[in-house]
Design an enzyme around this catalytic site. Structure first.
Site, PDB file in Angstrom:
ATOM      1  N   LYS A 157       0.802  -1.229   0.000  1.00 24.66           N
ATOM      2  CA  LYS A 157       0.000   0.000   0.000  1.00 24.66           C
ATOM      3  C   LYS A 157       0.827   1.268   0.000  1.00 24.66           C
ATOM      4  CE  LYS A 157      -4.179  -1.038   2.595  1.00 24.66           C
ATOM      5  NZ  LYS A 157      -4.920  -0.694   3.799  1.00 24.66           N
ATOM      6  N   GLY A 164      -8.941   4.114  -2.890  1.00 22.11           N
ATOM      7  CA  GLY A 164      -8.695   2.771  -3.416  1.00 22.11           C
ATOM      8  C   GLY A 164      -7.508   2.698  -4.377  1.00 22.11           C
ATOM      9  N   GLU A 199       0.746  -4.795   4.583  1.00 22.98           N
ATOM     10  CA  GLU A 199      -0.188  -5.301   5.589  1.00 22.98           C
ATOM     11  C   GLU A 199      -0.538  -6.737   5.245  1.00 22.98           C
ATOM     12  OE1 GLU A 199      -2.887  -1.359   6.585  1.00 22.98           O
ATOM     13  OE2 GLU A 199      -3.793  -3.022   5.508  1.00 22.98           O
ATOM     14  N   LYS A 236     -15.989   1.901  -2.317  1.00 24.67           N
ATOM     15  CA  LYS A 236     -17.346   1.562  -1.882  1.00 24.67           C
ATOM     16  C   LYS A 236     -18.396   1.868  -2.956  1.00 24.67           C
ATOM     17  CE  LYS A 236     -15.511   3.190   2.414  1.00 24.67           C
ATOM     18  NZ  LYS A 236     -15.245   4.417   3.168  1.00 24.67           N
ATOM     19  N   ARG A 291     -12.631  13.736   7.836  1.00 25.49           N
ATOM     20  CA  ARG A 291     -13.562  14.577   7.082  1.00 25.49           C
ATOM     21  C   ARG A 291     -14.945  13.952   7.110  1.00 25.49           C
ATOM     22  NH1 ARG A 291     -14.208  10.960   2.824  1.00 25.49           N
ATOM     23  NH2 ARG A 291     -12.325   9.766   2.417  1.00 25.49           N
ATOM     24  N   ARG A 337     -24.373   4.361  -4.419  1.00 21.04           N
ATOM     25  CA  ARG A 337     -23.655   5.439  -5.117  1.00 21.04           C
ATOM     26  C   ARG A 337     -23.970   5.332  -6.602  1.00 21.04           C
ATOM     27  NH1 ARG A 337     -17.669   6.308  -2.488  1.00 21.04           N
ATOM     28  NH2 ARG A 337     -18.247   5.938  -0.316  1.00 21.04           N
TER      29      ARG A 337
HETATM   30  P1  ADP Z   1     -15.236   7.644   1.502  1.00 20.31           P
HETATM   31  O1  ADP Z   1     -14.135   6.987   2.260  1.00 20.31           O
HETATM   32  O2  ADP Z   1     -15.795   8.857   2.150  1.00 20.31           O
HETATM   33  O3  ADP Z   1     -16.248   6.703   1.027  1.00 20.31           O
HETATM   34  P2  ADP Z   1     -14.110   7.677  -1.075  1.00 20.31           P
HETATM   35  O4  ADP Z   1     -12.626   7.570  -1.072  1.00 20.31           O
HETATM   36  O5  ADP Z   1     -14.943   6.538  -1.505  1.00 20.31           O
HETATM   37  O6  ADP Z   1     -14.506   8.258   0.329  1.00 20.31           O
HETATM   38  O7  ADP Z   1     -14.590   8.905  -1.941  1.00 20.31           O
HETATM   39  C1  ADP Z   1     -13.932  10.101  -1.942  1.00 20.31           C
HETATM   40  C2  ADP Z   1     -13.674  10.339  -3.394  1.00 20.31           C
HETATM   41  O8  ADP Z   1     -14.803  11.005  -3.955  1.00 20.31           O
HETATM   42  C3  ADP Z   1     -12.511  11.205  -3.714  1.00 20.31           C
HETATM   43  O9  ADP Z   1     -11.331  10.465  -3.780  1.00 20.31           O
HETATM   44  C4  ADP Z   1     -12.895  11.789  -5.081  1.00 20.31           C
HETATM   45  O10 ADP Z   1     -12.463  10.977  -6.138  1.00 20.31           O
HETATM   46  C5  ADP Z   1     -14.403  11.756  -5.056  1.00 20.31           C
HETATM   47  N1  ADP Z   1     -15.023  13.057  -4.924  1.00 20.31           N
HETATM   48  C6  ADP Z   1     -14.542  14.122  -4.312  1.00 20.31           C
HETATM   49  N2  ADP Z   1     -15.403  15.136  -4.342  1.00 20.31           N
HETATM   50  C7  ADP Z   1     -16.487  14.698  -5.000  1.00 20.31           C
HETATM   51  C8  ADP Z   1     -17.745  15.272  -5.345  1.00 20.31           C
HETATM   52  N3  ADP Z   1     -18.052  16.514  -5.013  1.00 20.31           N
HETATM   53  N4  ADP Z   1     -18.635  14.517  -6.016  1.00 20.31           N
HETATM   54  C9  ADP Z   1     -18.343  13.270  -6.324  1.00 20.31           C
HETATM   55  N5  ADP Z   1     -17.168  12.674  -6.024  1.00 20.31           N
HETATM   56  C10 ADP Z   1     -16.248  13.366  -5.373  1.00 20.31           C
HETATM   57  P1  ADP Z   2      -8.213   4.031   0.896  1.00 26.01           P
HETATM   58  O1  ADP Z   2      -7.423   5.075   1.608  1.00 26.01           O
HETATM   59  O2  ADP Z   2      -7.901   3.957  -0.550  1.00 26.01           O
HETATM   60  O3  ADP Z   2      -9.665   4.092   1.239  1.00 26.01           O
HETATM   61  P2  ADP Z   2      -8.074   1.709   2.672  1.00 26.01           P
HETATM   62  O4  ADP Z   2      -6.865   1.330   3.464  1.00 26.01           O
HETATM   63  O5  ADP Z   2      -9.191   2.339   3.426  1.00 26.01           O
HETATM   64  O6  ADP Z   2      -7.637   2.638   1.482  1.00 26.01           O
HETATM   65  O7  ADP Z   2      -8.593   0.415   1.931  1.00 26.01           O
HETATM   66  C1  ADP Z   2      -9.609   0.451   0.964  1.00 26.01           C
HETATM   67  C2  ADP Z   2     -10.204  -0.940   0.793  1.00 26.01           C
HETATM   68  O8  ADP Z   2      -9.198  -1.878   0.378  1.00 26.01           O
HETATM   69  C3  ADP Z   2     -10.774  -1.557   2.056  1.00 26.01           C
HETATM   70  O9  ADP Z   2     -12.095  -1.143   2.290  1.00 26.01           O
HETATM   71  C4  ADP Z   2     -10.673  -3.055   1.758  1.00 26.01           C
HETATM   72  O10 ADP Z   2     -11.717  -3.503   0.925  1.00 26.01           O
HETATM   73  C5  ADP Z   2      -9.385  -3.139   0.979  1.00 26.01           C
HETATM   74  N1  ADP Z   2      -8.262  -3.413   1.893  1.00 26.01           N
HETATM   75  C6  ADP Z   2      -7.369  -2.519   2.362  1.00 26.01           C
HETATM   76  N2  ADP Z   2      -6.469  -3.088   3.166  1.00 26.01           N
HETATM   77  C7  ADP Z   2      -6.789  -4.400   3.237  1.00 26.01           C
HETATM   78  C8  ADP Z   2      -6.227  -5.536   3.905  1.00 26.01           C
HETATM   79  N3  ADP Z   2      -5.125  -5.433   4.673  1.00 26.01           N
HETATM   80  N4  ADP Z   2      -6.841  -6.729   3.740  1.00 26.01           N
HETATM   81  C9  ADP Z   2      -7.936  -6.857   2.967  1.00 26.01           C
HETATM   82  N5  ADP Z   2      -8.487  -5.839   2.298  1.00 26.01           N
HETATM   83  C10 ADP Z   2      -7.932  -4.614   2.421  1.00 26.01           C
HETATM   84 MG    MG Z   3     -10.470   3.956   3.141  1.00 25.65          MG
END
Ligand code: ADP
Ligand code: ADP
Ligand code: MG
Length: 443
Positions: A157, A164, A199, A236, A291, A337
């Protein structure tokens, strides 16, 4: 707080404007050329063009946004999610101009924005973290050595990652050898930081996160969990609360752990602690998002709390309106979404929305949309155009209501992922609540 600038676009800008206006607070929107006709630009008390469509020339233009804020003499800036919301330099710059940044303090943003530092902090706080590296991994040899010790599969990572992006599951040393340089390169390109770490990869996992809130007097509460395990490419797509997977005992434990995490860093404002949960309901800290989260409406539907209102109250120094034992969640809520994307190839599907029609919002259904009939979806931003949030008394009721609503939802001119939602809502294992983060990939 009389005037708030929203440094964002689309649905979340409209969402924030709604609460501000309900509290008698004026709003200032900013927009790029691509967004000039979107609803949020009209909804705001005042709107300013800040540049050309690419985000580097508009929504990430810190100086232009600050210029508007100063000219309009706003009292506060709400960053929404994405864009500048987790940029501690931006938060600092806002505060240097004696403007309130609606979020936690910049030091927490930068601490939690670095996943390696965040993991260390959580170990100190006594919160379980995914087994993995204590530090960034400088060389492929060290990566292999560590992976051997943790045991494959492992997740490689980016320390500064998000959305993602910049993560790769490796099943053996060969995978790791192949992924190491490319993950570093992607991390550098997207996040300006090529630090990576490892991880343990948790198989058949659930993504369960806890909404927390803190005020400036040191009060911290949790607002229960959200299950966000329906994902595509680690992002998500459908979220629900309560989680159909965890027991009451695990729920108590995970919510307490999230509170402990927030207390440890003296957290203020809205935040989310994300956990990955294994088949035995063991949970491990993944990351903290400092946030408002995309999926916050499901928490609002079940707790009856306006999270944006709480953000504004806390930011202006007020105490949290409720104590932990006054916060109750009832019923079941699901969020979908809605993406402008081809349901088969998953590629974005920009274009003019010729038709966008659905039944009126009511106590069961809420639509947070960034677009309306006649709007054009451009290719410059995230393809998420709206969120559909449905609440029922039980999980089964919200599933039935969702099906009914989605079947009547008409969108023309662009392709959307509604077919995928309907497929999921008819899936046996989804109906049983028996699914993991691999659910969509396996369909
Ligand atoms: P969360 O962890 O809150 O579900 P995500 O990482 O899934 O967050 O979504 C945040 C992402 O949404 C950002 O990385 C960006 O690509 C996107 N984003 C940011 N602002 C907007 C917006 N105003 N409308 C739609 N998508 C957005
Ligand atoms: P981001 O900052 O892009 O949201 P996260 O660390 O929150 O990254 O991980 C996003 C998604 O990736 C998680 O919701 C999960 O589905 C998958 N993931 C991340 N780390 C792991 C892990 N160690 N084992 C299994 N799935 C993982
Ligand atoms: Mg995350």
């Amino acid at each position: 707080m009389r005037k708030v600038l929203i440094a964002n676009r689309g649905e979340i800008a409209s969402r924030i404007i709604k609460t501000c206006h309900s509290l008698g607070i004026e709003t200032v929107a900013v927009y790029s050329d691509a967004d000039k006709d979107l609803p949020y630009v009209k909804h705001a008390s005042k709107s300013y063009r800040i540049g050309e469509p690419p985000v580097m020339k508009s929504y990430l233009q810190v100086n232009k946004i600050l210029e508007v804020a100063i000219q309009e003499k706003v009292d506060a800036i709400h960053p929404g999610y994405g864009f500048l919301s987790e940029n501690s330099d931006f938060a600092k710059a806002v505060e240097n101009h004696k403007i309130i940044f609606i979020g936690p303090n910049p030091d927490i943003i930068s601490l939690m924005g670095d996943k390696v530092k965040a993991r260390k902090t959580m170990i100190d706080a006594g919160v379980p973290v995914v087994p993995g590296s204590q530090n960034g991994i400088p060389s492929i040899d060290e990566a292999c050595e560590l992976a051997e010790r943790i045991g494959y599969p492992v997740m490689l990572k980016a320390s500064g990652g998000g959305g993602g992006i910049g993560m790769q599951c490796c099943y053996n040393e060969d995978d790791l050898q192949k992924a190491f340089q490319s993950t570093k390169a992607r991390a550098k390109m997207y996040f300006g930081n090529d630090d990576v770490f490892i991880e343990k990869y948790i198989s058949n996992a659930r993504h369960i996160e806890v909404q927390i809130f803190g005020d400036m007097e040191g009060n911290i509460v949790h607002l229960y969990e959200r299950d966000c395990s329906i994902q595509r490419r680690n992002q998500k797509v459908i979220e629900e609360t309560p989680s159909p997977f965890i027991s009451t005992k695990t729920r108590d434990k995970i919510c307490e752990a999230a509170k402990r995490a927030a207390q440890f860093v003296n957290y203020t404002n809205a935040g989310t602690i994300e956990f990955i949960v294994d088949e035995e309901e063991n949970f491990y800290f993944l990351e903290m998002n400092t946030r408002l989260q995309v999926e916050h409406p499901i928490t609002e539907m079940t707790t009856n709390i306006d999270l944006v209102k709480w953000q504004l109250l806390v930011a202006r120094g007020e105490r949290l309106p409720l104590k932990q034992d006054e916060i109750n969640a009832t019923g079941h809520a699901i969020e979908f979404r809605l993406y402008a994307e081809d349901p088969v190839s998953f590629l974005p599907s920009p274009g003019k929305i010729e038709k966008f029609s659905y039944c009126d919002e009511n106590q069961y259904v809420r639509i947070d949309s960034g677009y309306e009939e006649g709007s054009t979806v451009t290719p410059f931003y995230d393809p998420m155009i709206a969120k559909i949030i449905v609440k029922g008394k039980t999980r089964n009721e919200s599933i039935q209501l969702s099906k009914q609503f989605l079947n009547e939802f008409e969108v023309k001119g662009i392709k959307t992922n509604i077919p995928l939602f309907l497929k999921t809502l008819n899936d046996e294992s989804f109906l049983r609540g028996d699914y993991s983060t691999g659910f969509l990939a396996n369909k």
